[in-house]
Write a protein that holds these residues in place. Structure first.
Motif, PDB file in Angstrom:
ATOM      1  N   UNK A 142       0.082  -3.007  -3.573  1.00 38.98           N
ATOM      2  CA  UNK A 142       0.108  -4.216  -2.762  1.00 38.98           C
ATOM      3  C   UNK A 142      -0.256  -3.817  -1.345  1.00 38.98           C
ATOM      4  N   UNK A 143      -0.805  -4.732  -0.583  1.00 41.86           N
ATOM      5  CA  UNK A 143      -1.192  -4.434   0.787  1.00 41.86           C
ATOM      6  C   UNK A 143      -1.649  -5.674   1.517  1.00 41.86           C
ATOM      7  N   UNK A 144      -2.222  -5.427   2.696  1.00 42.99           N
ATOM      8  CA  UNK A 144      -2.729  -6.524   3.501  1.00 42.99           C
ATOM      9  C   UNK A 144      -4.078  -6.992   2.991  1.00 42.99           C
ATOM     10  N   UNK A 155     -10.872   1.922  -5.311  1.00 45.72           N
ATOM     11  CA  UNK A 155     -10.322   0.880  -4.467  1.00 45.72           C
ATOM     12  C   UNK A 155      -9.799   1.414  -3.157  1.00 45.72           C
ATOM     13  N   UNK A 156      -9.795   0.561  -2.140  1.00 48.37           N
ATOM     14  CA  UNK A 156      -9.243   0.870  -0.835  1.00 48.37           C
ATOM     15  C   UNK A 156      -8.292  -0.251  -0.466  1.00 48.37           C
ATOM     16  N   UNK A 157      -7.071   0.117  -0.081  1.00 46.32           N
ATOM     17  CA  UNK A 157      -6.034  -0.863   0.254  1.00 46.32           C
ATOM     18  C   UNK A 157      -5.543  -0.552   1.649  1.00 46.32           C
ATOM     19  N   UNK A 158      -5.566  -1.520   2.525  1.00 39.47           N
ATOM     20  CA  UNK A 158      -5.058  -1.349   3.878  1.00 39.47           C
ATOM     21  C   UNK A 158      -3.597  -1.760   3.930  1.00 39.47           C
ATOM     22  N   UNK A 159      -2.798  -0.967   4.701  1.00 34.45           N
ATOM     23  CA  UNK A 159      -1.350  -1.203   4.823  1.00 34.45           C
ATOM     24  C   UNK A 159      -0.728  -1.365   3.446  1.00 34.45           C
ATOM     25  N   UNK A 160      -0.993  -0.383   2.589  1.00 36.85           N
ATOM     26  CA  UNK A 160      -0.611  -0.493   1.182  1.00 36.85           C
ATOM     27  C   UNK A 160       0.813  -0.032   0.956  1.00 36.85           C
ATOM     28  N   UNK A 161       1.370  -0.512  -0.129  1.00 42.31           N
ATOM     29  CA  UNK A 161       2.637  -0.033  -0.688  1.00 42.31           C
ATOM     30  C   UNK A 161       2.414   0.148  -2.181  1.00 42.31           C
ATOM     31  N   UNK A 162       2.614   1.366  -2.679  1.00 40.42           N
ATOM     32  CA  UNK A 162       2.407   1.627  -4.098  1.00 40.42           C
ATOM     33  C   UNK A 162       3.448   2.618  -4.576  1.00 40.42           C
ATOM     34  N   UNK A 163       3.519   2.751  -5.876  1.00 39.64           N
ATOM     35  CA  UNK A 163       4.467   3.674  -6.474  1.00 39.64           C
ATOM     36  C   UNK A 163       3.782   4.423  -7.596  1.00 39.64           C
ATOM     37  N   UNK A 164       4.280   5.634  -7.865  1.00 38.07           N
ATOM     38  CA  UNK A 164       3.822   6.397  -9.023  1.00 38.07           C
ATOM     39  C   UNK A 164       4.993   7.224  -9.515  1.00 38.07           C
ATOM     40  N   UNK A 165       5.091   7.375 -10.818  1.00 31.22           N
ATOM     41  CA  UNK A 165       6.217   8.053 -11.457  1.00 31.22           C
ATOM     42  C   UNK A 165       5.803   9.440 -11.901  1.00 31.22           C
ATOM     43  N   UNK A 166       6.704  10.395 -11.688  1.00 27.99           N
ATOM     44  CA  UNK A 166       6.543  11.752 -12.169  1.00 27.99           C
ATOM     45  C   UNK A 166       7.855  12.171 -12.811  1.00 27.99           C
TER      46      UNK A 166
END
Length: 851
Positions: A142-144, A155-166
């Motif tokens: 998600x982002x602006x 893809x390019x996301x400005x002011x993004x918020x993302x998650x990834x699991x390890x």
């Protein structure tokens, strides 16, 4: 430089960093489409993504395809792009599509939703604005604003918020993010990374550049660690191995900033944990590592672990060597082995060895290791139908000296009781031990060197004690017949010097005496002793509880039945036996007092233990008396009678809680509270000793009182008093109690104060209903942040609130005092006191402190 050691490559759970940024301006949509504001500090009770403001799935979907759409979707050789929106505008010449109003598009499994989406066919570019959400292969961004190439899947996301699991860790990333075509790599600039799932995180890492390779590696540079908004630490870079499970790899070296830029010329650099971890298969692994300390030593070694689950075998083998700058070396070996052969057979081995204890002691970073011992142990246990066999031993190597203590073997055989008849039971037991003590320091010997000077030689001694014990108690009805046999053999190679005053009776001058000293190169002694006795049935079980006993004791008290030593020239000598009579009584007297507060009644119980023992006088054979006589001491050919009375005391103050009002007293069992317990050690008086000239009958030098109470959990108080100024039993000794030692420990918590208050009828009762249900007190500030409508200061159930309120306050204290009665004939050693405190609590639901 300050990263954690890479020993985590064996699959340990990783520490989770967190973020600081509050999502006061971030919204999310629930299943009904309502927009909810995320409050700072709020810990939502749904999925982690929702807690951080990340949607778990698109808020809209495509309509069910009709026959025409289904036929189009099934055509081969085409890349399908699906659209949905309130309105769609197609620009034919530009080959551009503009979707407005709850727009949704899908291509090759990637879903993008936003308020407005623009798609360029020639360049395969999607531009999304207005709360854009991108879902791709289980990852959410998600982002602006989002620009995504559907053909190259970038893809390019400005002011993004993302998650990834390890593994079990979920990481969160904020910043300007770019995703490559493989969907396995993320790039971020001016970003923050954390694994704290709170909207307002407690700590996070801020980095200018971040690269994340799925299930492989996370790299960031440069990095600043923040606690809330306060910068704590700056690092040029960090990297984290994200691969799950056991795998081979390079260990992460450990060094500090001062090791790169020395603060002074006298600072010695150090680098540790340089090495490699190798896991060839699922059953074993090896770790080779190197530690370097400038101007001190280099340490290198290898450690291997093995584990065979279906054979119940596991262990660790390690070999380590230290090389000092001066050339000295020290080799250390460690082997831990655990094996369970079956449900009744097990083997535990712990082997530790050091070839040079001085190297270990002088280079130990832990100061406590300077006074510790290197300990090895072996234990084998086997249960049979007829009993249990235990075989083992241990070895202790002192780091401060070359002394080695070894117990090998240690054999114990415990057969099950054998029922010879319906009322006859035989319970034999056998044990065998062999103790050796090598290189025990005995001081120094002064000698003259060949050059005419003086030199000292350290003296050491080797000793051995071998013991065999055989117990054969037999129960015949209500009679218990005890039998035991003990055989010991001991040697000591140390020098032994006996000094005594030799008076010549033919000299008229009584002051004319000579001090004689005898020095022996060593000593040896073998003993054989057997003891037997019968405990008669208990009389007056309901009141006095009398326990009479009859036994046979040795004529010379405290000496074995047979022995051989230096005085006998190695020949065996023996003494006689005499009867021993005894009786003990342990009555209990009760007293009741009126209740106090919630206590309906208080009971005081006094339980004295009174014992009487009598042994008549007996003759001691002359050869045996010579064998036990010390140089300069008269030979005792007569063993005096012994007639002793001992009294010990135990007291208990117990309270009985009142039943709840309106309850049925016949069906409710009132809880009992132990208010105070006092235990007093025995006090002995010897009537036969009192008949001797210059003696008294008292035979107890010190007295100990112990106190326990349930009002303070873990309360234990012990006071020991030296009763006599002088040697007990001598008529010159004066009764003068002196506090010799104190030992105290107790624990306190919030429940402790409530318990004490409840005894006096103050506050809530113990076991408050809200606390029995697992409820914790939530401060008013956290109640406000939780978004719940509740009155301040209320109690929330931990199963209902979205967060736990933290650990309650607890503390434990311990104190000890040791001192010696002052003696004008010797220097005062002073007193020794120690105080320990251990406390822990949670100032907030998310922080804990221990000290």
């Amino acid at each position: 430089a300050g990263a954690a050691p890479a020993e985590a490559q064996v699959g340990q759970q990783r520490r989770q960093p967190t973020t600081r940024r509050a999502l006061q301006d971030t919204t999310r949509r629930d299943s009904l489409g309502d927009t909810r504001q995320i409050q700072p500090g709020q810990s939502l009770d749904s999925a982690t993504a929702q807690r951080m403001g990340l949607p778990t799935a698109p808020s809209r979907s495509f309509a069910a395809p009709d026959s025409v759409v289904s036929a189009l979707l099934e055509r081969r050789g085409y890349s399908v792009t699906r659209y949905r929106a309130d309105s769609a505008t197609v620009f034919v010449q530009d080959e551009r599509v503009r979707l407005e109003g709850e727009a949704l598009t899908e291509r090759q499994g990637a879903l993008l939703e936003a308020d407005t989406i623009t798609y360029l066919r020639d360049s395969c570019v999607l531009d999304a604005v207005g709360e854009p959400h991108l879902f791709n292969d289980g990852q959410v961004l998600v982002g602006k604003g989002i620009r995504y190439d559907t053909c190259k899947r970038r893809g390019v996301i400005t002011e993004a918020l993302t998650n990834f699991s390890e593994g079990s860790t979920v990481w969160f990333l904020r910043g300007n993010v770019a995703q490559d075509s493989s969907s396995s790599r993320l790039y971020a600039g001016s970003s923050e990374i954390t694994s704290c799932d709170l909207p307002s995180a407690h700590y996070h890492f801020s980095a200018r550049e971040v690269k994340w390779v799925s299930r492989n590696m996370l790299v960031a540079r440069p990095v600043t660690l923040y606690v809330r908004d306060v910068p704590i630490l700056w690092l040029p870079f960090i990297f984290q191995d994200m691969r799950p499970g056991r795998r081979s790899g390079i260990l992460i070296p450990q060094f500090g900033i001062n090791d790169l830029v020395r603060p002074s010329r006298g600072y010695n650099r150090q680098v540790t944990n340089v090495g490699y971890y190798w896991a060839p298969n699922d059953y074993m692994d090896f770790t080779g590592r190197l530690d370097w300390f400038a101007n001190r030593y280099v340490q290198y070694g290898i450690t291997g672990s093995y584990r065979w689950l279906n054979r119940f075998v596991s262990g660790t083998i390690g070999l380590n060597e230290q090389r000092e700058v001066g050339g000295s070396t020290g080799l250390a070996v460690r082997w831990d082995h655990r094996q369970t052969f079956d449900l009744s057979t097990s083997l535990n081995l712990n082997l530790n060895y050091a070839s040079n204890t001085r190297v270990v002691r002088e280079n130990a970073i832990d100061p406590l290791q300077n006074t510790q011992q290197i300990t090895s142990s072996l234990n084998f246990s086997k249960r049979y139908d007829w009993g249990t066999l235990t075989l083992g031993g241990n070895r202790r190597q002192d780091l401060s000296t070359r002394n080695v203590q070894q117990l090998l073997p240690a054999l114990t055989l415990s057969p099950v009781p054998i029922a010879v008849a319906s009322d006859i039971t035989w319970s034999p037991g056998l044990s065998f031990t062999n103790n050796t003590n090598d290189r025990t320091p005995l001081g120094e010997l002064l000698q003259v060197t060949p050059a005419g000077g003086l030199d000292t030689i350290p003296l050491t001694a080797d000793s051995r004690v071998t013991a065999l014990n055989f117990d054969t108690p037999i129960r015949i009805g209500s009679f218990n017949w005890s039998n035991s046999l003990q055989v010991t053999d001991e040697t000591n190679s140390g020098r032994e010097t006996n000094r005594f005053l030799d008076d010549d009776p033919t000299t008229p001058d009584p002051t004319d005496s000579v001090t004689v000293g005898q020095t022996f190169a060593g000593r040896f002694q073998s003993t054989l002793d057997w003891d037997t006795g019968i405990n008669l049935p208990v009389l007056f079980r309901g009141s006095w509880k009398l326990q009479p006993s009859v036994g046979i004791a040795n004529s010379a008290a405290g000496q074995p039945f047979m022995l051989r030593n230096r005085n006998t020239g190695g020949s065996w000598v023996q003494q006689g036996k005499r009867f021993r009579f005894g009786v003990s009584a342990s009555p209990t007297v009760f007293g009741f007092f009126p209740g106090l507060g919630p206590l309906s009644r208080i009971r005081h119980s006094i339980s004295p233990v009174i014992s009487y023992n009598f042994e008549p006088a007996a003759d001691v054979p002359e050869e045996f008396a010579l064998a036990i006589a010390r140089p300069g001491q008269p030979v005792e050919l007569r063993s005096l009678a012994r007639q002793q009375v001992s009294v010990a005391l135990s007291q208990n103050f117990e309270g009985k809680e009142r039943p709840p009002e309106g309850s049925d007293t016949t069906s409710v069992t009132a809880r009992k509270l132990r208010i105070l317990s006092i235990s007093t050690s025995g006090l002995t008086y010897d009537f036969e000793q009192a008949k001797e000239p210059g003696r008294t009958g008292w035979a107890t030098q010190s007295l100990t009182n112990s106190f326990l109470s349930e009002l303070l959990p873990g309360l234990s108080l012990s006071l020991t008093h030296d009763l006599w100024r002088g040697q007990v039993g001598i008529d010159t000794a004066r009764f003068d109690p002196f506090l010799q030692s104190v030992s105290a420990s107790f624990s306190v918590s919030g429940n402790t104060f409530r318990s004490i208050a409840s005894v006096f009828g103050l506050g809530g009762a113990r076991g408050d209903k809200g606390r029995r249900e697992g409820r914790d007190f939530v401060p008013p500030s956290y109640v406000a942040e939780s978004g719940r409508r509740a009155r301040p200061g209320s109690f929330y159930s931990t199963t209902q609130t979205p967060f736990q309120s933290g650990r309650a306050f607890s503390a434990s204290f311990n104190y000890s005092l040791s001192r010696t009665r002052p003696d004008p004939n010797r220097p005062d050693p002073g007193e020794t006191q120690s105080l320990g405190l251990n406390t822990s609590f949670s100032p907030t639901p998310f922080w804990s402190l221990s000290w």
